[in-house]
Design a protein around this motif. Structure first.
Motif, PDB file in Angstrom:
ATOM      1  N   THR A 160      -5.228  10.064  -1.800  1.00 38.18           N
ATOM      2  CA  THR A 160      -3.946   9.520  -0.906  1.00 38.18           C
ATOM      3  C   THR A 160      -4.625   8.259  -0.097  1.00 38.18           C
ATOM      4  O   THR A 160      -5.648   8.511   0.608  1.00 38.18           O
ATOM      5  CB  THR A 160      -3.616  10.933  -0.150  1.00 38.18           C
ATOM      6  N   HIS A 162      -3.095   4.361   1.729  1.00 33.17           N
ATOM      7  CA  HIS A 162      -2.076   3.406   2.176  1.00 33.17           C
ATOM      8  C   HIS A 162      -1.966   1.959   1.342  1.00 33.17           C
ATOM      9  O   HIS A 162      -3.289   1.621   1.177  1.00 33.17           O
ATOM     10  CB  HIS A 162      -2.164   3.230   3.672  1.00 33.17           C
ATOM     11  N   ARG A 163      -1.001   1.231   0.965  1.00 33.82           N
ATOM     12  CA  ARG A 163      -1.056   0.104   0.154  1.00 33.82           C
ATOM     13  C   ARG A 163      -0.218  -0.975   1.229  1.00 33.82           C
ATOM     14  O   ARG A 163       0.836  -0.643   1.477  1.00 33.82           O
ATOM     15  CB  ARG A 163      -0.455   0.476  -1.047  1.00 33.82           C
ATOM     16  N   VAL A 176       3.050   0.531   2.446  1.00 32.40           N
ATOM     17  CA  VAL A 176       3.552   1.795   1.880  1.00 32.40           C
ATOM     18  C   VAL A 176       2.569   2.834   2.048  1.00 32.40           C
ATOM     19  O   VAL A 176       1.625   2.678   1.662  1.00 32.40           O
ATOM     20  CB  VAL A 176       3.715   1.644   0.333  1.00 32.40           C
ATOM     21  N   GLN A 179       0.260   6.995  -0.427  1.00 28.04           N
ATOM     22  CA  GLN A 179       0.010   6.834  -1.986  1.00 28.04           C
ATOM     23  C   GLN A 179      -0.841   7.798  -2.780  1.00 28.04           C
ATOM     24  O   GLN A 179      -2.054   7.930  -2.219  1.00 28.04           O
ATOM     25  CB  GLN A 179       0.178   5.433  -2.183  1.00 28.04           C
ATOM     26  N   GLN A 180      -0.459   8.147  -3.679  1.00 29.62           N
ATOM     27  CA  GLN A 180      -1.257   9.253  -4.385  1.00 29.62           C
ATOM     28  C   GLN A 180      -2.299   8.474  -5.444  1.00 29.62           C
ATOM     29  O   GLN A 180      -3.225   9.116  -5.884  1.00 29.62           O
ATOM     30  CB  GLN A 180      -0.687  10.236  -5.370  1.00 29.62           C
ATOM     31  N   SER A 182      -2.714   4.155  -7.573  1.00 27.08           N
ATOM     32  CA  SER A 182      -2.544   2.909  -7.422  1.00 27.08           C
ATOM     33  C   SER A 182      -1.242   2.273  -7.877  1.00 27.08           C
ATOM     34  O   SER A 182      -0.473   3.184  -8.726  1.00 27.08           O
ATOM     35  CB  SER A 182      -3.706   2.300  -8.288  1.00 27.08           C
ATOM     36  N   GLY A 183      -0.607   1.086  -7.398  1.00 24.05           N
ATOM     37  CA  GLY A 183       0.621   0.941  -7.878  1.00 24.05           C
ATOM     38  C   GLY A 183       0.769  -0.613  -7.128  1.00 24.05           C
ATOM     39  O   GLY A 183       0.118  -1.369  -7.290  1.00 24.05           O
TER      40      GLY A 183
END
Length: 369
Positions: A160, A162-163, A176, A179-180, A182-183
């Motif tokens: 987990t 933050h992006r 974002v 987040q669990q 990569s994206g």
């Protein structure tokens, strides 16, 4: 960088670390044969000329204090300033229990922050495994005119995090949280540069609104009100260690020459010294693709493993795909595979212990098997 102060969060405790964090904070986790995780943040600051650093602690911090000492290993052992230990809940009435977020932790040391002399602050976590060029990150911050600079990585992360979504000028257009995998965008390594003035304003805002978290409270508030966040990209190895799987994978990553070079070559990582003689290898010892620290006695077989100082592996023993911490003794004829042995463990002769790559078996500190 005499006008920059460092603050390291060293209070994090994760259930996913299981036995590894029963008696220590994640920042105090041993790593790669002779280091602790907090060494990376302290060394990054030292190389950037930041010698005044506060370490926020909460519980199970005796191991951390023993390791840090007076800060001399990082050139922070000074009569004024230097390395400061910030024990939990420095402001009476500012809390009801454990720190639930970074803003609550900062609120608890508000008096300390208010009294520092420097105009800028670097915030970072003590469980960051990365050799960040803080000098370059600080130059990016000073030249960009940003309110905050975030150190980020394009590395794929599986925990987990933050992006930030970057714009065409290298600033964050969106954050974002939680987040669990990569994206979109780039992952934050949770190292930030900002002015002391802004930090105090964010702590005050968080306190008034009973907000606890840096990212999903304070940073989103700042960005929503026109605050600019510049992104500095860390190109080398970088990750946090928040679970047994992370700990095992990160240590195994160090068997790669490229990862080892990324972490230790360009900016040496300082640590508290332990004086040991050179490791002894018997005539029948066999060691393949492993890191072995000083002070060991190797009489058996070691493969794809990280061996810390003072370990003894007796004749006929086989240690494969393992992490074996300080002063552990592996008995004659024993077999260990996919094992994480904490410090001062004793494994009886002719024992067989096996975990798996996805679920390594952890032997707690000072256990006799």
């Amino acid at each position: 960088m005499k006008n920059v102060h460092g603050i390291i969060y060293a209070y994090h405790d994760y259930n996913e670390l299981r036995e590894l964090s029963e008696k220590r904070t994640s920042a105090a986790l041993p790593f790669c044969g002779r280091y602790r995780l907090i060494d990376f943040s302290l060394s990054a600051m030292m190389h950037a000329g930041i010698y005044n650093v506060g370490v926020i602690m909460q519980r199970d911090y005796q191991s951390l204090i023993d390791h840090l000492g007076n800060g001399r290993a990082w050139n922070m052992g000074r009569r004024t300033g230097g390395l400061r230990m910030l024990p939990p809940f420095g402001v009476p009435g500012s809390h009801t229990g454990q720190y639930e977020g970074c803003m609550e932790a900062l609120r608890a040391v508000l008096t300390y922050i208010s009294e520092i002399d420097e105009d800028y602050v670097v915030l970072t976590r003590g469980d960051l495994c990365a050799s960040v060029d803080l000098t370059a990150a600080l130059e990016r911050h000073m030249s960009s005119g940003a309110d905050v600079t975030a150190v980020c990585t394009e590395r794929e992360l599986h925990y987990t995090h933050h992006r930030f979504i970057p714009d065409e000028n290298g600033f964050a257009s969106e954050l974002v949280c939680m987040q669990q995998r990569s994206g979109r965008g780039v992952a934050s390594l949770e190292m930030y540069i900002l002015s002391k003035k802004l930090l105090l304003e964010l702590v005050e805002w968080s306190s008034e609104g009973h907000k606890l978290h840096f990212h999903r409270d304070a940073l989103l508030h700042l960005m929503a009100n026109g605050g600019r966040v510049a992104l500095y990209m860390h190109k080398g190895y970088g990750r946090h260690i928040i679970s047994v799987a992370d700990f095992y994978e990160a240590n195994m990553d160090m068997l790669s020459a490229q990862n080892l070079e990324d972490l230790f070559t360009e900016r040496p990582v300082n640590t508290r010294e332990r004086t040991d003689v050179s490791t002894y290898y018997s005539d029948v010892a066999a060691v393949k693709n492993s890191l072995v620290a000083d002070g060991c006695i190797i009489e058996g077989e070691v493969e794809n493993s990280v061996i810390f100082c003072g370990v003894k592996i007796n004749a006929g023993a086989s240690v494969k795909n393992c992490i074996v911490m300080n002063d552990t003794v592996v008995g004659e004829g024993s077999t260990l595979e996919y094992i994480i042995s904490d410090k001062n463990v004793s494994v009886a002769p002719y024992s067989t212990l096996r975990g798996s790559p996805n679920l390594p078996f952890v032997i707690p500190k000072k256990t006799a098997i």
